[in-house]
Design a protein around this motif. Structure first.
Motif, short mmCIF file in Angstrom:
data_model
loop_
_atom_site.label_atom_id
_atom_site.label_comp_id
_atom_site.label_asym_id
_atom_site.label_seq_id
_atom_site.Cartn_x
_atom_site.Cartn_y
_atom_site.Cartn_z
N ASP A 73 -10.78 2.04 2.28
CA ASP A 73 -9.63 1.39 1.67
C ASP A 73 -10.04 -0.03 1.33
N PRO A 109 0.81 -1.23 0.00
CA PRO A 109 0.00 0.00 0.00
C PRO A 109 0.84 1.27 0.00
N LEU A 119 -4.35 0.01 -6.35
CA LEU A 119 -3.14 0.53 -5.72
C LEU A 119 -3.34 1.93 -5.15
N HIS A 138 -5.41 -2.80 0.44
CA HIS A 138 -5.06 -1.41 0.15
C HIS A 138 -5.13 -0.58 1.43
N ARG A 186 -5.82 4.57 -2.40
CA ARG A 186 -6.37 4.55 -1.05
C ARG A 186 -7.29 5.75 -0.88
#
Length: 312
Positions: A111, A37, A87, A115, A89
């Protein structure tokens, strides 16, 4: 090509030259890979510190259960749900969060599994849909949904299915999962035969029993309910999701408003003033809700149609 992809790409191409099935088998873990993350940026940290945080539990793609981090700001009567991309957030929406809260909205973001601050190691679009279902149990129908990139595709799939949302916004979103396969092929340079094998492997592994999962993972083949307000935002120079995807989304959804931008790319577009102004104006405009009709294509709940997955 990204130097980090040269060896993996060569491995897929070499295996594909021996057998497309072998090439697809080598490519599959790469297609489903979720990188570490990204951290919360210094610019976004203050907004995230003001969020009311909690977790919700969804089945997850492995059906073992996974905790999803949810963030909420504001207490207004309008509920706006924000969905980040692959990928990404929730913190990437900080600028939009501030603008929407200032306009009196309740803003909810999350999220996705694997992630940000959420648990899990793998994920795919069904996890976004399961999260929406849980949030709808708490908040009822959403006044708006805003999705970036992969989260934009999830927003389209959800609003075409069983999620009640008065309007939707996509930012730099693909029109369907097919574009994800095309983008992966462009990135690694493998053959059409390997790509076809990858699609078959993907569908068989993660959507067993569904003869054509790609039909409902597509706003082209499965558009929003007639008259549902939609704003499509995309930068002409986007190097991640081609700008032409905005045209495909708009063509499948007559009446959609389209905002093309220049020089903002795939991620900076989220904090650009012209985009923030357009999204806030669209989200806060008065509009009737468009609940899902029982005669729409998806007769079964989307969250139950899809078995686990994890893709780029």
């Amino acid at each position: 090509m990204n130097p980090a992809l040269r060896l993996p790409a060569a491995a897929v191409r070499t295996a594909g030259a021996v057998s497309p099935r072998l090439g697809a088998a080598v490519a599959m873990p790469m297609f489903a890979h979720v990188a570490k993350p990204r951290p919360v940026s210094d610019d976004d940290a203050p907004t995230m510190s003001l969020a009311r945080g909690r977790t919700i539990r969804i089945p997850g793609i492995d059906r073992r259960g996974v905790d999803v981090a949810v963030y909420e700001w504001g207490r207004g009567p309008r509920t706006v749900v924000l969905s980040h991309g692959w990928l990404g957030r929730a913190s990437q929406f900080s600028a939009l969060v501030r603008e929407l809260v200032a306009e009196g909205c309740r803003v909810v973001a999350f999220d996705a599994p694997a992630h940000g601050g959420s648990g899990g190691r793998r994920t795919y679009l069904p996890d976004w849909l399961a999260t929406y279902a849980e949030l709808q149990q708490r908040y009822g129908g959403f006044d708006a949904m805003v999705g970036h990139s992969f989260g934009g595709l999830a927003t389209l799939v959800a609003t075409a299915g069983e999620v009640e949302a008065a309007r939707a916004v996509t930012i730099a979103a693909p029109a369907d999962v097919d574009e994800l396969f095309r983008g992966f092929q462009r990135m690694l340079g493998h053959s059409d035969a390997v790509s076809a094998g990858l699609r078959e492997r993907f569908a068989a592994r993660y959507f067993p029993g569904d003869p054509d999962p790609f039909s409902w993972l597509s706003t082209v083949r499965r558009p929003l309910p007639a008259g549902a307000p939609l704003l499509v935002v995309h930068d002409e120079g986007d190097r991640v999701v081609p700008f032409g995807e905005s045209g495909r989304i708009a063509a499948a959804n007559p009446g959609a408003a389209v905002l093309p931008t220049t020089g903002l790319g795939h991620n900076r577009i989220l904090a650009a003033d012209v985009v923030l102004d357009a999204v806030v104006e669209f989200v806060t405009a008065e509009v009737a809700r468009h609940p899902v009709s029982p005669t729409t294509e998806a007769a079964a709940p989307l969250t139950s149609r899809a078995e686990p997955v994890g893709v780029s």
